[in-house]
Design a protein around this motif. Structure first.
Motif, short mmCIF file in Angstrom:
data_model
loop_
_atom_site.label_atom_id
_atom_site.label_comp_id
_atom_site.label_asym_id
_atom_site.label_seq_id
_atom_site.Cartn_x
_atom_site.Cartn_y
_atom_site.Cartn_z
N ALA A 192 -16.46 -6.51 -4.80
CA ALA A 192 -15.20 -6.09 -4.18
C ALA A 192 -14.02 -6.43 -5.08
O ALA A 192 -14.10 -7.32 -5.94
N GLN A 193 -12.91 -5.71 -4.83
CA GLN A 193 -11.63 -5.98 -5.47
C GLN A 193 -10.64 -6.33 -4.38
O GLN A 193 -10.61 -5.68 -3.33
N PHE A 194 -9.84 -7.33 -4.63
CA PHE A 194 -8.81 -7.75 -3.69
C PHE A 194 -7.46 -7.51 -4.35
O PHE A 194 -7.25 -7.91 -5.49
N VAL A 195 -6.54 -6.87 -3.63
CA VAL A 195 -5.20 -6.63 -4.16
C VAL A 195 -4.21 -7.06 -3.08
O VAL A 195 -4.34 -6.65 -1.92
N SER A 196 -3.26 -7.90 -3.46
CA SER A 196 -2.20 -8.28 -2.53
C SER A 196 -0.87 -7.83 -3.11
O SER A 196 -0.72 -7.70 -4.32
N PHE A 197 0.07 -7.58 -2.21
CA PHE A 197 1.38 -7.07 -2.61
C PHE A 197 2.46 -8.07 -2.20
O PHE A 197 2.24 -8.92 -1.33
N THR A 198 3.61 -7.98 -2.82
CA THR A 198 4.67 -8.96 -2.59
C THR A 198 5.19 -8.96 -1.16
O THR A 198 5.77 -9.94 -0.72
N ASP A 199 4.96 -7.87 -0.41
CA ASP A 199 5.40 -7.85 0.99
C ASP A 199 4.38 -8.46 1.94
O ASP A 199 4.55 -8.44 3.15
N GLY A 200 3.30 -9.02 1.40
CA GLY A 200 2.27 -9.66 2.20
C GLY A 200 1.12 -8.75 2.60
O GLY A 200 0.14 -9.20 3.16
N SER A 201 1.22 -7.46 2.33
CA SER A 201 0.13 -6.56 2.65
C SER A 201 -0.98 -6.70 1.61
O SER A 201 -0.77 -7.23 0.52
N TRP A 202 -2.18 -6.23 1.96
CA TRP A 202 -3.34 -6.39 1.09
C TRP A 202 -4.35 -5.28 1.35
O TRP A 202 -4.32 -4.62 2.37
N ILE A 203 -5.26 -5.13 0.40
CA ILE A 203 -6.39 -4.22 0.52
C ILE A 203 -7.59 -4.86 -0.17
O ILE A 203 -7.44 -5.53 -1.19
N VAL A 204 -8.76 -4.67 0.42
CA VAL A 204 -10.03 -5.09 -0.17
C VAL A 204 -10.87 -3.84 -0.30
O VAL A 204 -11.04 -3.10 0.67
N MET A 205 -11.38 -3.56 -1.51
CA MET A 205 -12.16 -2.36 -1.77
C MET A 205 -13.52 -2.73 -2.33
O MET A 205 -13.61 -3.58 -3.21
N ASP A 219 -4.02 -6.96 -12.17
CA ASP A 219 -3.47 -7.58 -10.96
C ASP A 219 -4.43 -7.57 -9.78
O ASP A 219 -4.01 -7.65 -8.63
N THR A 220 -5.71 -7.46 -10.02
CA THR A 220 -6.69 -7.55 -8.95
C THR A 220 -7.45 -8.87 -9.08
O THR A 220 -7.46 -9.48 -10.14
N THR A 221 -8.04 -9.28 -7.99
CA THR A 221 -9.00 -10.36 -8.00
C THR A 221 -10.33 -9.72 -7.65
O THR A 221 -10.41 -8.93 -6.71
N SER A 264 -17.07 -1.63 -4.41
CA SER A 264 -17.30 -0.80 -5.61
C SER A 264 -17.62 0.64 -5.24
O SER A 264 -17.45 1.54 -6.05
N GLU A 265 -18.06 0.88 -3.99
CA GLU A 265 -18.35 2.24 -3.53
C GLU A 265 -17.09 2.97 -3.05
O GLU A 265 -17.14 4.15 -2.77
N GLY A 266 -15.97 2.25 -2.92
CA GLY A 266 -14.72 2.86 -2.49
C GLY A 266 -14.35 2.60 -1.05
O GLY A 266 -13.27 3.00 -0.61
N PHE A 267 -15.20 1.95 -0.28
CA PHE A 267 -14.86 1.62 1.10
C PHE A 267 -13.83 0.50 1.10
O PHE A 267 -13.81 -0.33 0.20
N PHE A 268 -12.96 0.50 2.12
CA PHE A 268 -11.91 -0.51 2.11
C PHE A 268 -11.56 -1.00 3.50
O PHE A 268 -11.87 -0.39 4.51
N ASN A 269 -10.88 -2.13 3.49
CA ASN A 269 -10.22 -2.70 4.65
C ASN A 269 -8.84 -3.11 4.16
O ASN A 269 -8.67 -3.43 2.98
N ALA A 270 -7.85 -3.05 5.04
CA ALA A 270 -6.49 -3.33 4.59
C ALA A 270 -5.61 -3.79 5.75
O ALA A 270 -5.91 -3.53 6.91
N SER A 271 -4.53 -4.43 5.40
CA SER A 271 -3.55 -4.86 6.38
C SER A 271 -2.59 -3.71 6.68
O SER A 271 -2.59 -2.67 6.01
N VAL A 272 -1.76 -3.93 7.67
CA VAL A 272 -0.71 -2.97 7.99
C VAL A 272 0.26 -2.91 6.81
O VAL A 272 0.59 -3.93 6.21
N GLY A 273 0.70 -1.73 6.43
CA GLY A 273 1.72 -1.58 5.40
C GLY A 273 1.21 -1.43 3.98
O GLY A 273 2.00 -1.25 3.06
N TRP A 274 -0.07 -1.46 3.78
CA TRP A 274 -0.62 -1.40 2.42
C TRP A 274 -0.51 -0.01 1.80
O TRP A 274 -0.39 0.13 0.59
N ALA A 275 -0.60 1.05 2.60
CA ALA A 275 -0.73 2.42 2.08
C ALA A 275 0.44 2.86 1.21
O ALA A 275 0.27 3.68 0.31
N LYS A 276 1.62 2.31 1.43
CA LYS A 276 2.77 2.72 0.61
C LYS A 276 2.64 2.28 -0.85
O LYS A 276 3.37 2.76 -1.70
#
Length: 94
Positions: A24-37, A10-12, A39-51
């Motif tokens: 990078a890996q992109f993951v989006s969730f059904t509530d509209g939140s997302w995270i981009v990681m 389920d990643t792009t 390969s070294e583990g650094f990330f950026n994310a929207s509000v609400g992704w951590a849950k």
């Protein structure tokens, strides 16, 4: 789009064509939140992704709070995406 996925997990993923290195890996969730990681583990994310995320190393499980300060680096994610030279991807953290 919901219901579509880019990979079996389920990643792009974004790959550097010449080297075959994953950028990078992109993951989006059904509530509209997302995270981009990266390969070294650094990330950026929207509000609400951590849950949606737990981190695992070996048999140890970590909360996002334990690594947030060390790994939340939108600037480093932008650098990884810059390697793709795609202006749409560069706007991901704007």
């Amino acid at each position: 789009m919901q219901g579509e996925k880019g990979s079996w997990d389920d990643t792009t993923r974004l790959w550097e064509f010449d080297s075959g290195r994953e950028l990078a890996q992109f993951v989006s969730f059904t509530d509209g939140s997302w995270i981009v990681m990266t390969s070294e583990g650094f990330f950026n994310a929207s509000v609400g992704w951590a849950k949606h995320i737990n981190l695992v190393r070996g048999l140890e499980v970590f909360s996002v709070d334990q690594v947030y300060d060390a790994l939340f680096h939108p600037d480093l994610v932008r650098e990884a995406l810059a390697a793709s030279r795609d202006p749409v991807l560069l706007a991901v953290d704007d």
